[in-house]
Design an enzyme around this catalytic site. Structure first.
Site, PDB file in Angstrom:
ATOM      1  N   GLY A 286       0.849  -1.286  -0.222  1.00 41.76           N
ATOM      2  CA  GLY A 286       0.152   0.100   0.166  1.00 41.76           C
ATOM      3  C   GLY A 286       0.950   1.431   0.212  1.00 41.76           C
ATOM      4  CB  SER A 287       0.220   4.917   0.766  1.00 44.22           C
ATOM      5  OG  SER A 287      -0.668   4.530   1.915  1.00 44.22           O
TER       6      SER A 287
ATOM      7  N   GLY B 126       2.630   2.379   5.322  1.00 47.21           N
ATOM      8  CA  GLY B 126       3.923   1.793   5.854  1.00 47.21           C
ATOM      9  C   GLY B 126       4.591   2.425   7.030  1.00 47.21           C
TER      10      GLY B 126
ATOM     11  CD  GLU C 186       6.866  -5.601  -1.975  1.00 42.69           C
ATOM     12  OE1 GLU C 186       7.091  -4.880  -2.719  1.00 42.69           O
ATOM     13  OE2 GLU C 186       7.660  -6.471  -1.830  1.00 42.69           O
TER      14      GLU C 186
ATOM     15  CB  CYS D 165       3.381   0.081  -6.799  1.00 41.32           C
ATOM     16  SG  CYS D 165       3.422  -1.699  -7.644  1.00 41.32           S
TER      17      CYS D 165
HETATM   18  P1  NAD Z   1      -3.589   2.342   1.189  1.00 44.60           P
HETATM   19  O1  NAD Z   1      -2.233   2.327   1.867  1.00 44.60           O
HETATM   20  O2  NAD Z   1      -4.390   3.404   1.195  1.00 44.60           O
HETATM   21  O3  NAD Z   1      -4.231   1.002   1.662  1.00 44.60           O
HETATM   22  C1  NAD Z   1      -3.529  -0.437   1.509  1.00 44.60           C
HETATM   23  C2  NAD Z   1      -3.885  -1.374   2.438  1.00 44.60           C
HETATM   24  O4  NAD Z   1      -3.596  -0.974   4.029  1.00 44.60           O
HETATM   25  C3  NAD Z   1      -5.452  -1.191   2.582  1.00 44.60           C
HETATM   26  O5  NAD Z   1      -5.964  -2.669   2.847  1.00 44.60           O
HETATM   27  C4  NAD Z   1      -5.808  -0.368   3.828  1.00 44.60           C
HETATM   28  O6  NAD Z   1      -7.248  -0.729   4.532  1.00 44.60           O
HETATM   29  C5  NAD Z   1      -4.573  -0.942   4.704  1.00 44.60           C
HETATM   30  N1  NAD Z   1      -4.134  -0.155   5.838  1.00 44.60           N
HETATM   31  C6  NAD Z   1      -4.042   1.307   5.667  1.00 44.60           C
HETATM   32  N2  NAD Z   1      -3.655   1.710   6.952  1.00 44.60           N
HETATM   33  C7  NAD Z   1      -3.315   0.769   7.696  1.00 44.60           C
HETATM   34  C8  NAD Z   1      -3.196   0.829   9.213  1.00 44.60           C
HETATM   35  N3  NAD Z   1      -2.699   1.948   9.935  1.00 44.60           N
HETATM   36  N4  NAD Z   1      -2.859  -0.735   9.604  1.00 44.60           N
HETATM   37  C9  NAD Z   1      -3.128  -1.668   8.825  1.00 44.60           C
HETATM   38  N5  NAD Z   1      -3.640  -1.628   7.521  1.00 44.60           N
HETATM   39  C10 NAD Z   1      -3.939  -0.452   7.011  1.00 44.60           C
HETATM   40  O7  NAD Z   1      -3.171   2.272  -0.557  1.00 44.60           O
HETATM   41  P2  NAD Z   1      -3.892   1.999  -1.702  1.00 44.60           P
HETATM   42  O8  NAD Z   1      -4.541   3.433  -1.824  1.00 44.60           O
HETATM   43  O9  NAD Z   1      -5.134   0.903  -1.493  1.00 44.60           O
HETATM   44  O10 NAD Z   1      -3.035   1.708  -2.592  1.00 44.60           O
HETATM   45  C11 NAD Z   1      -2.066   2.350  -3.407  1.00 44.60           C
HETATM   46  C12 NAD Z   1      -0.865   2.482  -2.802  1.00 44.60           C
HETATM   47  O11 NAD Z   1      -0.349   1.223  -2.730  1.00 44.60           O
HETATM   48  C13 NAD Z   1       0.087   3.259  -3.923  1.00 44.60           C
HETATM   49  O12 NAD Z   1       0.732   4.247  -3.047  1.00 44.60           O
HETATM   50  C14 NAD Z   1       1.027   2.319  -4.622  1.00 44.60           C
HETATM   51  O13 NAD Z   1       2.174   2.529  -4.872  1.00 44.60           O
HETATM   52  C15 NAD Z   1       0.881   1.515  -3.494  1.00 44.60           C
HETATM   53  N6  NAD Z   1       1.108  -0.059  -3.900  1.00 44.60           N
HETATM   54  C16 NAD Z   1       2.547  -0.534  -3.675  1.00 44.60           C
HETATM   55  C17 NAD Z   1       2.870  -1.751  -4.418  1.00 44.60           C
HETATM   56  C18 NAD Z   1       4.295  -2.520  -4.216  1.00 44.60           C
HETATM   57  O14 NAD Z   1       4.387  -3.696  -4.364  1.00 44.60           O
HETATM   58  N7  NAD Z   1       5.158  -1.753  -3.905  1.00 44.60           N
HETATM   59  C19 NAD Z   1       1.907  -2.634  -5.048  1.00 44.60           C
HETATM   60  C20 NAD Z   1       0.459  -2.070  -5.212  1.00 44.60           C
HETATM   61  C21 NAD Z   1       0.359  -0.669  -4.356  1.00 44.60           C
END
Ligand code: NAD
Length: 493
Positions: free
Chosen positions: A225-226, A230, A247, A281
């Site tokens: 995720g974002s 992380g 990731e 990503c």
């Molecule tokens: P996001 O960070 O908003 O959410 C991702 C996941 O994390 C969701 O399931 C969300 O519920 C969970 N989450 C959020 N905050 C959390 C916390 N405090 N504790 C536990 N879980 C939590 O991301 P998004 O908008 O769904 O996706 C887009 C982002 O993901 C972009 O920044 C993209 O670059 C990144 N991404 C990275 C990869 C990689 O492999 N590096 C792959 C796909 C997407």
């Protein structure tokens, strides 16, 4: 959905699932409670005690069956990805193909979970490494790849002897439920050796992800995720000495050198920057073009941007589908306004009237920037490509690495020195560095992930499996003496 035979076990409730294709509701689910999430960990822990004793190749058989079931369900799952994440049919199917590919990889791996035999300094001794199942794996995923990253983790975790609890994005829970339904078909064929609770899906928002993150019985958290997510998840897992694969976001760049094959570069840039509506990503977000070819390449790129088809992925063959939601659209508009204030010239970036007002379709934006500043230095999860001119190769390498993200990168050149320098210790600082292909579209055979604000995690191919196992170093004495290491003497007799 019905074709996948999905039964969620969840009642209709207050979690509305929107399809970005129309921006309207396609389902309503009742999220799991915190208590249910805790119970899932208990169930997975019980499953771990049994599954770790099943031989690796037999565990691989379950993954082989899952790969077979995925092949049968490919069309339905691909369409589900298009409905929930707005991907083009080809990209939806491509995501399912990645799941099939990692299953194949993991089946082979299930017979190769081996360690080293190491030279020992003591006579009559043998030293070796062994790898053992780790424990419960918590997988948290993002909306833009609603199923492949789960499968990268789960196929490996299962052959390594670990059960998985999956907390998918709250924006794409239906794809997760569909994947689980397909997995249950494989389980039914596998038979009794698979304990209950080997794969579970946890539906809800970040607060449920946090249950996994904070639970001491979840041995490994693999979170996609974002970077913002992380920054919260990483320290919490570290505080309890758990293991973590992060990731996170990228700010991926390409460099087009004077000797580049411009036709090839153009096509790679177009797919990398506009594919999946800029919501990968690994999407190409920054492009450095040598001043000697700028006036050849950039007009051709502008033409490609002006003519690219934007449309409903379920009803057309358009190459670019919708943004996930209004928030994504607003952040795109905000970044473009900032870029204009810094002297950027914006081409495209306008809203397209496809379907109802609740859907957000945009023409991808190409922005000619005088310098790398402001929004260029961060990830905006939308189809914006910032293009900059360069003259000096060493300076462009510095600029390339001068951002927080460290996921993917590419150079377009036929000059051996430039190519090797880009791949060398003073070249790209990203986890993925490519030559004459774009930044996106990685194969599962390599380890996937990136450095710096991308989190440092690696998953999928190569030796990424090791993260899902615990390593033991074993020393065996088959002599009649007890020599101590480093020649230490401790004679009690
Ligand atoms: P996001 O960070 O908003 O959410 C991702 C996941 O994390 C969701 O399931 C969300 O519920 C969970 N989450 C959020 N905050 C959390 C916390 N405090 N504790 C536990 N879980 C939590 O991301 P998004 O908008 O769904 O996706 C887009 C982002 O993901 C972009 O920044 C993209 O670059 C990144 N991404 C990275 C990869 C990689 O492999 N590096 C792959 C796909 C997407």
């Amino acid at each position: 959905m019905a074709a996948c035979g999905v039964t969620s076990g969840l009642e209709a409730g207050d979690m509305t699932v929107l399809s970005p294709v129309t921006g309207t509701a396609v389902a309503s689910l009742k999220p799991h409670s915190v208590a249910e999430a805790q119970a899932m960990v208990g169930k997975a822990q019980a499953a771990f005690r049994q599954w770790r004793l099943v031989p690796g190749p037999r565990r691989g058989e379950l993954v082989r069956l899952y790969g077979e079931e995925l092949r049968k369900a490919k069309e339905d799952l691909g369409r589900m990805v298009s409905i929930e994440a707005g991907k083009s049919p080809s990209e939806g199917l491509g995501e399912v193909q990645e799941m099939i590919d990692i299953c194949d990889f993991a089946v082979g791996l299930s017979r190769q979970l081996y360690g080293l035999t190491i030279a020992t300094e003591r006579a009559g001794h043998r030293m070796m490494e062994t790898w053992h199942p780790l424990g419960v794996v918590g997988v948290i995923t993002a909306f833009n790849f609603p199923c492949a990253p789960w499968c990268w983790n789960t196929a490996l975790a299962l052959v390594c002897g670990d059960p998985v609890i999956w907390k998918p994005s709250e924006k794409t829970p239906l794809t997760a439920l569909a994947c689980q339904a397909v997995f249950e078909r494989a389980l039914a064929r596998f038979g009794a050796q698979a304990p209950e609770g080997l794969s579970q899906v946890l539906i809800g928002g970040p607060e449920l992800g946090e249950v996994l993150v904070e639970h001491e019985k979840v041995a490994l958290i693999s979170a996609t995720g974002s970077t913002r997510m992380g920054r919260t998840v990483g320290p919490k897992v570290a505080a309890r000495f758990g293991k973590c694969i992060l990731e996170l976001g990228g700010n991926n760049a390409g460099i087009v050198c004077p000797s580049a094959d411009l036709d090839m570069a153009l096509r790679a840039i177009a797919f990398g920057a506009m594919g999946t509506a800029g919501q990968r990503c690994t999407t190409l977000r920054r492009l450095f073009v040598h001043e000697s070819i700028y006036d050849q390449l950039v007009p051709a790129l502008k033409k490609a941007y002006a003519s690219v088809s934007v449309g409903n992925p379920l009803e057309s063959t358009a190459l670019v589908g919708p943004l996930i939601d209004q928030r994504a659209y607003d952040s795109m508009l905000g970044a473009l306004a900032e870029a204009r204030d810094l002297g950027g010239v914006v081409h495209g970036g306008t809203r397209e009237s496809v379907g109802p007002d609740t859907a957000y379709y945009v023409k991808p934006a190409l922005v000619e920037m005088p310098a790398q500043a402001g929004p260029v230095k961060r990830e905006t999860f939308a189809p914006i490509l910032y293009v900059m001119k360069y003259s000096d190769f060493d300076a462009v390498l510095e600029a390339h690495n001068d951002v927080g993200g460290g996921l993917s990168s590419a150079i377009f050149t036929t000059d051996l020195r430039e190519m090797e320098t880009f791949l060398s210790a003073r070249g790209s600082d990203c986890g993925i560095a490519n030559v004459n292909i774009g930044t996106s579209g990685a194969e599962i055979g390599g380890a996937f992930g990136g450095e710096k604000e991308t989190g440092g995690g690696r998953e999928s191919g190569s030796d990424a499996w090791r993260a899902y196992m615990r390593r033991a170093t074993n020393t065996i004495n088959y002599s009649k003496d007890l020599p101590l290491a480093q020649g230490v003497v401790f004679d009690i007799g």
